[in-house]
Design an enzyme around this catalytic site. Structure first.
Site, PDB file in Angstrom:
ATOM      1  N   GLU A 255     -19.272 132.992 -76.061  1.00 13.53           N
ATOM      2  CA  GLU A 255     -20.191 134.088 -75.796  1.00 13.53           C
ATOM      3  C   GLU A 255     -19.561 135.435 -76.141  1.00 13.53           C
ATOM      4  OE1 GLU A 255     -22.613 131.855 -72.197  1.00 13.53           O
ATOM      5  OE2 GLU A 255     -21.903 133.911 -71.899  1.00 13.53           O
ATOM      6  N   GLU A 256     -18.299 135.599 -75.745  1.00 10.61           N
ATOM      7  CA  GLU A 256     -17.603 136.862 -76.041  1.00 10.61           C
ATOM      8  C   GLU A 256     -17.583 137.144 -77.526  1.00 10.61           C
ATOM      9  OE1 GLU A 256     -14.090 136.454 -72.746  1.00 10.61           O
ATOM     10  OE2 GLU A 256     -13.538 137.201 -74.733  1.00 10.61           O
ATOM     11  N   ARG A 257     -17.294 136.112 -78.307  1.00  6.99           N
ATOM     12  CA  ARG A 257     -17.116 136.312 -79.745  1.00  6.99           C
ATOM     13  C   ARG A 257     -18.431 136.597 -80.431  1.00  6.99           C
ATOM     14  NH1 ARG A 257     -12.092 132.160 -79.434  1.00  6.99           N
ATOM     15  NH2 ARG A 257     -10.786 133.793 -78.510  1.00  6.99           N
TER      16      ARG A 257
END
Lengths: 440, 254
Positions: A298-300
């Site tokens: 999700e962060e990426r």
């Protein structure tokens, strides 16, 4: 610099300001003064979210576009007018900005409804991330991303009800500012080598160590801290703990001065015998590393969504600038090397967007998109450097000044290949999936 | 009285867009161009929603006339807090010729049908700058009007309206039902929060045609030509006042 160049630069800056702030004469009567719009509204590129394609969009619905429109208004009214000042000051008022976003529901898009979130799927988070790319710097979106998608996902999924009440709810409402404590002076890409320790004493943990690269660190109310809680194997001896930043022993050693992301305060934090109740641990002891890894996809994807919009804006502004800037009696844009290069860059931006959207589509259906997310992040960081470098060249001398977006983008975007998982780490992950790594 | 407020919203080209005239000078380019709710209509919606929050009225019904895309504008209003929407479907040539007279006939018909207490409109649209629809609607309904409102307050069954006029501010008290048009300083429209955007999905938008309301929308106006304003030309500098007078006389200006 010689006086003539000075004058030329100043003239250029003035012309540019006029260009970017100009309204057509048609709208002169009625557009003046609607809400707080004045010279600070820099021209929006005309390529904004086209509702005409709602039905056919791969992941976005009417609601996604409505969300983007509303968020864009907040950015134009409450954030962009102050960016220059905040960049110069080296910090932005996180509590103020997060409260505005939190009140409008933008900080808990995919978080549980019981804690003030909206319980929507990840495609809505991607829509938010894309729209935040309209902020005219990298620091503030990064700070928001840390709040929404780096410090809170594990807490939302694995934290106890009490813990979520104390830390998750106010973070979603925008009342508390969060920061993430993972990287250390001696451990960055090799997260498993962190040294910060939490030793259990009765019903408390006593924490000693230090964290580096803590975005929002100087303003945060609490830190999501990854610590060693036992002496086991490095992937299974770590835990995530919610630590209030005002506890005795928590020291903000310094605010780090950086090449870019100036409006985001980045801190080095020390923990000196900090006592924290054991109930502040997120989920199970020893699972911290796993929890942190779970949210990386999700962060990426978030980082990619964010930089896509910024790259497009830079390309559009470069087109506008080179259209009116003349060299050898014709617009810079008319030189084939310029418009062809911009076409190449725009093509790559579209390719990256396609990857982002298809990875998101797969992810919301429950698939593991680690490989695609890593590829997207790798490409995002590298493409941003190319876009920044090529566009800055086309801006010429003006591109080298602090007055323009392209120079700020050039500085800010350099971080993408380093933070949130360096290019080399991304490559390692992709190779793992391609089964090309040497066997031990 | 129903306690119902009818708010008209118009979908216009976004204020930040650089307008281009079509090469055939027939009209302005609208394809692929960003559109949004007319800023004065936003203020009208905000005022109605505020009145509902203060429990001065019971329901906010938002109306827009136009093709399919007008639904987006209605949804934005629903996301701001309006209760339901009415999409009056007008397409093609009819839409191109739709002007204040036709819209006010539609608004008047709906005001009667919905038993509205108030009709609130923006003072003007930023595309045609007509500033006529509110006034015409009031005339058709034979209702009092409070135009260019910068402040509204309900006083029993009357409304006190502070109007922005050329000389300053004028306060009038009018009976209800009435038509109000919103001026810039009436309020600051709220952001559509994400929870409200999601809630708006469930709100109803009724679809009607002008014929269903017994309204004839034929236009008596014909647009002959659309041109951009003339390019600003360079001025001339003169040295003395005598010179200035001589030049002005030469140009037939004095």
């Amino acid at each position: 610099m010689r006086t003539q160049t000075d004058m030329a630069l100043r003239e250029g800056a003035l012309r540019l300001n006029l260009l970017l702030n100009s309204r057509t004469f048609y709208k002169f009567n009625s557009s003046v003064g609607v809400r707080s719009l004045s010279d600070n509204v820099l021209s929006k590129p005309v390529t904004s979210s086209a509702p005409e394609i709602v039905g056919d969009h791969i992941i976005y619905t009417q609601e996604h576009f409505a969300l983007k429109e509303s968020l864009r208004k907040i950015i134009d009214q409450e954030i962009n007018p102050h960016v220059e000042q905040w960049e110069a000051e080296g910090i932005f008022p996180a509590h103020k900005v997060f409260k505005i976003l939190g009140s409008a529901g933008f900080l808990g898009v995919n978080k549980p409804v019981e804690y003030g979130g909206l319980g929507l799927d990840y495609s809505y988070s991607v829509a938010v991330a894309e729209e935040l790319g309209h902020i005219r710097c990298g620091g503030i979106p990064m700070a928001i991303g840390v709040q929404t998608d780096m410090t809170t996902p594990a807490l939302a999924r694995f934290g106890s009800a009490e813990l979520k009440q104390e830390f998750l709810l106010p973070s979603i409402m925008g009342d508390k500012v969060a920061c993430l404590g993972v990287s250390e002076v001696g451990a960055g890409s090799d997260v498993s080598s962190i040294m910060t320790k939490a030793v259990r004493k009765g019903d408390e943990y006593v924490i000693n160590g230090g964290k580096m690269w803590t975005t929002n660190g100087t303003q945060a109310d609490w830190i999501c801290l990854l610590v060693n809680t036992s002496d086991g194997p490095p992937h299974r001896n770590k835990s995530l703990i919610c630590v209030p930043m005002n506890l005795p022993g928590v020291q903000i050693a310094r605010k780090i001065e950086k090449l870019g992301m100036w409006s985001s305060d980045t801190a080095e934090v020390f923990f000196d015998d900090v006592h924290v109740p054991c109930k502040n641990i997120i989920g199970q002891e020893g699972m911290g590393f796993t929890y942190q890894m779970l949210q990386f996809q999700e962060e990426r994807l978030w980082a990619v969504a964010n930089i896509l919009t910024m790259m497009e804006n830079v390309i559009q502004e470069t087109i506008q600038y080179t259209r009116q800037r003349k060299i050898f009696n014709r617009p810079v844009l008319h030189h084939q090397s310029v418009h062809f290069r911009l076409a190449e860059l725009q093509t790559e931006v579209e390719l990256l967007r396609a990857l982002l959207h298809s990875a998101t589509a797969l992810y919301i259906k429950g698939n593991d998109v680690t490989k695609l997310a890593s590829m997207a992040k790798l490409k995002g960081g590298r493409l941003a450097r190319e876009v920044g470098d090529s566009c800055l060249q086309f801006w010429g001398g003006m591109g080298f000044t602090s007055d323009v977006l392209v120079s700020r983008f050039y500085r800010d975007s350099r971080l993408m290949s380093i933070g949130g998982g360096a290019d080399e780490v991304m490559l390692g992950i992709i190779c793992k999936y391609m089964d090309t790594l040497p066997k031990k | 009285m129903s306690g119902r407020v009818l708010v008209g919203v118009k979908r216009v080209i976004d204020y930040a867009v650089k307008i281009r005239v079509k090469p055939d000078n027939s009209c302005v380019v609208t394809d692929g161009v960003k559109h949004s709710m007319n800023p004065f209509c936003e203020i009208a919606v905000e005022e109605a929603v505020k009145m509902k929050e203060k429990k001065l009225i019971k329901e906010v019904v938002v109306v827009s006339c136009g093709p399919q895309q007008a639904m987006e504008t209605i949804r934005t209003a629903l996301a701001m807090g309006a209760d339901r929407g009415i999409h009056v479907e007008v397409t093609g040539k009819d839409y191109e010729n739709l002007g204040p007279l036709q819209v006010s006939k539609i608004m008047a018909a709906l005001a009667k049908k919905e038993d509205a207490l108030l009709v609130i409109l923006g003072k003007q649209a930023i595309d045609d700058d007509c500033n006529q629809t509110g006034q015409m609607t009031a005339a058709l309904l034979d209702w009092p009007q409070g135009t260019f409102a910068s402040e509204l307050s309900m006083e029993g069954d009357k409304i006190k309206v502070v109007r922005e006029i050329d000389g300053g501010l004028e306060t009038v008290k009018i009976n209800t039902p009435a038509v109000i048009t919103a001026d810039l300083r009436l309020n600051t429209p709220r952001y559509a929060t994400l929870p409200n955007i999601m809630k708006a999905k469930k709100k109803k938008i009724a679809n009607v045609k002008p014929a269903d309301l017994g309204v004839d929308i034929t236009s008596r106006l014909e647009v002959l030509r659309v041109d951009e304003p003339a390019q600003r030309e360079a001025g001339v500098k003169v040295e003395t006042v005598d010179d200035l007078i001589a030049r002005l006389k030469e140009a037939g200006r004095i």
